[in-house]
Design a protein around this motif. Sequence first.
Motif, mmCIF file in Angstrom:
data_model
loop_
_atom_site.group_PDB
_atom_site.id
_atom_site.type_symbol
_atom_site.label_atom_id
_atom_site.label_comp_id
_atom_site.label_asym_id
_atom_site.label_seq_id
_atom_site.Cartn_x
_atom_site.Cartn_y
_atom_site.Cartn_z
ATOM 1 N N LEU A 84 46.125 41.462 43.717
ATOM 2 C CA LEU A 84 47.310 41.294 44.559
ATOM 3 C C LEU A 84 47.800 42.636 45.081
ATOM 4 O O LEU A 84 48.362 42.729 46.179
ATOM 5 C CB LEU A 84 48.426 40.591 43.778
ATOM 6 N N PHE A 85 47.560 43.704 44.316
ATOM 7 C CA PHE A 85 48.008 45.040 44.721
ATOM 8 C C PHE A 85 47.283 45.547 45.971
ATOM 9 O O PHE A 85 47.786 46.426 46.670
ATOM 10 C CB PHE A 85 47.839 46.024 43.560
ATOM 11 N N VAL A 86 46.127 44.977 46.287
ATOM 12 C CA VAL A 86 45.433 45.416 47.509
ATOM 13 C C VAL A 86 46.024 44.743 48.747
ATOM 14 O O VAL A 86 45.636 45.056 49.871
ATOM 15 C CB VAL A 86 43.904 45.152 47.441
ATOM 16 N N GLY A 87 46.951 43.796 48.536
ATOM 17 C CA GLY A 87 47.623 43.147 49.657
ATOM 18 C C GLY A 87 46.748 42.208 50.453
ATOM 19 O O GLY A 87 46.683 42.300 51.683
ATOM 20 N N PRO A 88 46.086 41.240 49.820
ATOM 21 C CA PRO A 88 45.166 40.355 50.544
ATOM 22 C C PRO A 88 45.909 39.267 51.319
ATOM 23 O O PRO A 88 47.066 38.956 51.051
ATOM 24 C CB PRO A 88 44.341 39.722 49.425
ATOM 25 N N LYS A 89 45.205 38.677 52.288
ATOM 26 C CA LYS A 89 45.701 37.460 52.940
ATOM 27 C C LYS A 89 44.885 36.248 52.494
ATOM 28 O O LYS A 89 45.331 35.113 52.632
ATOM 29 C CB LYS A 89 45.660 37.603 54.461
ATOM 30 N N LEU A 90 43.678 36.518 51.956
ATOM 31 C CA LEU A 90 42.836 35.457 51.386
ATOM 32 C C LEU A 90 42.414 35.869 49.988
ATOM 33 O O LEU A 90 41.810 36.925 49.797
ATOM 34 C CB LEU A 90 41.598 35.214 52.253
ATOM 35 N N LEU A 91 42.749 35.031 49.026
ATOM 36 C CA LEU A 91 42.434 35.314 47.630
ATOM 37 C C LEU A 91 41.415 34.290 47.142
ATOM 38 O O LEU A 91 41.657 33.089 47.207
ATOM 39 C CB LEU A 91 43.717 35.219 46.799
ATOM 40 N N ILE A 92 40.260 34.769 46.674
ATOM 41 C CA ILE A 92 39.236 33.895 46.102
ATOM 42 C C ILE A 92 39.391 33.940 44.587
ATOM 43 O O ILE A 92 39.275 35.004 43.982
ATOM 44 C CB ILE A 92 37.819 34.332 46.502
ATOM 45 N N LEU A 93 39.666 32.793 43.985
ATOM 46 C CA LEU A 93 39.838 32.691 42.533
ATOM 47 C C LEU A 93 38.661 31.916 41.957
ATOM 48 O O LEU A 93 38.525 30.720 42.205
ATOM 49 C CB LEU A 93 41.149 31.978 42.197
ATOM 50 N N ASP A 94 37.831 32.586 41.196
ATOM 51 C CA ASP A 94 36.636 31.969 40.618
ATOM 52 C C ASP A 94 36.946 31.579 39.172
ATOM 53 O O ASP A 94 37.086 32.436 38.311
ATOM 54 C CB ASP A 94 35.464 32.947 40.680
ATOM 55 N N GLU A 95 37.063 30.288 38.910
ATOM 56 C CA GLU A 95 37.415 29.741 37.588
ATOM 57 C C GLU A 95 38.657 30.451 37.040
ATOM 58 O O GLU A 95 38.627 31.099 35.992
ATOM 59 C CB GLU A 95 36.245 29.886 36.606
ATOM 60 N N PRO A 96 39.796 30.325 37.737
ATOM 61 C CA PRO A 96 40.979 31.124 37.380
ATOM 62 C C PRO A 96 41.587 30.823 36.021
ATOM 63 O O PRO A 96 42.323 31.656 35.485
ATOM 64 C CB PRO A 96 41.972 30.790 38.505
ATOM 65 N N THR A 97 41.300 29.643 35.443
ATOM 66 C CA THR A 97 41.924 29.313 34.155
ATOM 67 C C THR A 97 40.898 29.076 33.051
ATOM 68 O O THR A 97 41.222 28.507 32.012
ATOM 69 C CB THR A 97 42.813 28.059 34.286
ATOM 70 N N ARG A 98 39.671 29.538 33.257
ATOM 71 C CA ARG A 98 38.645 29.344 32.229
ATOM 72 C C ARG A 98 39.037 30.091 30.952
ATOM 73 O O ARG A 98 39.359 31.262 30.970
ATOM 74 C CB ARG A 98 37.285 29.836 32.717
ATOM 75 N N GLY A 99 39.004 29.368 29.833
ATOM 76 C CA GLY A 99 39.235 29.994 28.536
ATOM 77 C C GLY A 99 40.667 30.353 28.249
ATOM 78 O O GLY A 99 40.927 31.134 27.331
ATOM 79 N N ILE A 100 41.633 29.798 29.002
ATOM 80 C CA ILE A 100 43.029 30.080 28.694
ATOM 81 C C ILE A 100 43.756 28.779 28.404
ATOM 82 O O ILE A 100 43.325 27.704 28.815
ATOM 83 C CB ILE A 100 43.729 30.884 29.814
ATOM 84 N N ASP A 101 44.860 28.888 27.674
ATOM 85 C CA ASP A 101 45.533 27.697 27.177
ATOM 86 C C ASP A 101 46.399 27.049 28.242
ATOM 87 O O ASP A 101 46.627 27.601 29.314
ATOM 88 C CB ASP A 101 46.370 28.040 25.946
ATOM 89 N N VAL A 102 46.927 25.874 27.901
ATOM 90 C CA VAL A 102 47.634 25.069 28.879
ATOM 91 C C VAL A 102 48.922 25.732 29.354
ATOM 92 O O VAL A 102 49.309 25.613 30.520
ATOM 93 C CB VAL A 102 47.918 23.651 28.307
ATOM 94 N N GLY A 103 49.610 26.470 28.471
ATOM 95 C CA GLY A 103 50.821 27.167 28.885
ATOM 96 C C GLY A 103 50.527 28.262 29.886
ATOM 97 O O GLY A 103 51.220 28.407 30.903
ATOM 98 N N ALA A 104 49.467 29.053 29.616
ATOM 99 C CA ALA A 104 49.074 30.117 30.546
ATOM 100 C C ALA A 104 48.542 29.524 31.846
ATOM 101 O O ALA A 104 48.746 30.096 32.925
ATOM 102 C CB ALA A 104 48.011 31.012 29.896
ATOM 103 N N LYS A 105 47.864 28.376 31.759
ATOM 104 C CA LYS A 105 47.399 27.708 32.977
ATOM 105 C C LYS A 105 48.570 27.369 33.892
ATOM 106 O O LYS A 105 48.524 27.614 35.094
ATOM 107 C CB LYS A 105 46.631 26.419 32.625
ATOM 108 N N PHE A 106 49.615 26.803 33.312
ATOM 109 C CA PHE A 106 50.789 26.429 34.092
ATOM 110 C C PHE A 106 51.367 27.652 34.802
ATOM 111 O O PHE A 106 51.782 27.571 35.967
ATOM 112 C CB PHE A 106 51.843 25.790 33.174
#
Length: 506
Positions: free
Chosen positions: A423-445
């Motif tokens: 986010l610090f690079v200031g994108p307009k398009l963000l590609i998220l590859d498996e953004p919640t893999r291996g994290i719990d339901v609270g962190a997913k939310f």
Amino acid sequence: MSEYILEMKQISKEFTGVKALSDVNFKVEKGEIHCLVGENGAGKSTLMKVLSGVYPFGTYEGDILFEGTVQQFNKINDSVKAGIAIIYQELALFPDLTVYENIFAGNEVKNSGIVDWNRTIVEANKMLNKVNLDVNPETLVKDLGVGKRQLIEIAKALSKDVKLLILDEPTAALNENDSENLLELLGELKKQGITCIMISHKLKEVIAIADKATVLRDGQTICTLDASKGEVTESLIIKNMVGREIDDIYPKRSKKTFGEKVLELYNWSAYDSKLGRQVVKNANLHVKQGEIIGLAGLMGAGRTELALSIFGNAKSYKLDGDLVIDGISTALNHPNDAIKAGIAYVTEDRKGDGLFLIQDIKNNISVANLYGISKNGVVNQNEEIKVADEYKNSLHIKASSLEQVVGNLSGGNQQKVSLGKWLFVGPKLLILDEPTRGIDVGAKFEIYSVMNKLIDQGLSIIMISSELGEVLGMSDRVYVMAQGEIKGELQIEDADQEKIMQLATL
């Protein structure tokens, strides 16, 4: 009275003044599948490391009773001799050795002190049959997929006459078919009298397989839920895990307004010269401003390869077709070109590719945009701290300070650092590859909430996910890939799991 194979009584464990476990009580009945659930940092893996001897007797308080006897495990081999085996998420196999050598590594079949290789192969076949794995035992492990390697780990444990099998996130890196096969195998091992403890963030798997589920929160035992009493439900597990009810796991956006097309692909193909084949074939795709595009498909469908080909062709594929950004045909020959064009990519492998685990939070957040905090080639350290602190607060990164080493953070907080970095690079398009893999339901939310906030600010997102619920819960449109091709496009109101799987298996 029930027969407990394992009782852990009032277990407490501290690390440099931080209490990771506080008077934890945990009981497992013989022959059951018992799931251990909780948010990242709840103490699940720490508790299992105490049990297995990774944290030896004397470094914790409390008692471990195994088969009714108090144990004092000083090393892993002590717990192994007692009949306890633990399989971690990061598999501990030797890729350049054969299947049979891996199964009996450290537990060699010997005759008069000499390894009997012929008998080793025979015994390896027996173990492979137990886990329903049909492979030649002389195959090198590096030539097998992740799902088969996971089964080899279990075969290795069974070769040691295991009584209690512990699996730490066993399906985290598996596709749906391999995950289902593994869960079926655990059911078969249960019939053979083997007791299993499974740590998992995938609540559907917990609900499908658990006889009981114990919830840890902040290093303490919250409750044990009994499936026979109808207690192992998603709502009850979540409520006990996070200390509150999450009525909707996928937070809704206040509004959905889309702008002009940010990215367009026309007949886009990518050829991998190392593999000698096309990994992306004639893909046509577009993303609008303020839109979340879900990219679904089975493992090996080509989703990550498509993302990498867009992100400055990070793997040096031979590309063909047109890539259009803001209406202008563009060539991105390096990730730096993609960053300058406003594209950022959060990798699926945060530990391997996304973060410098031995460096602190502020260094990881600033690394992709050092020009943004530099003058005349010198990094302004005060500015670096200011930027890192902003993202720590806005992304709710839980850490003692900005100087905390990223490798010591939970998976969810590592993912937030990786997100902050891009986010610090200031994108307009963000590609998220498996953004919640291996994290719990609270962190997913929390990750989902951040995604919605970014969309409201005008960003666009391509989300690659193997969790169909996540795809359906967060996307505005869905592209489904199989064998390197986009097999279909679905508006979210027309999409469901069955339609996605039909396209994914074409």
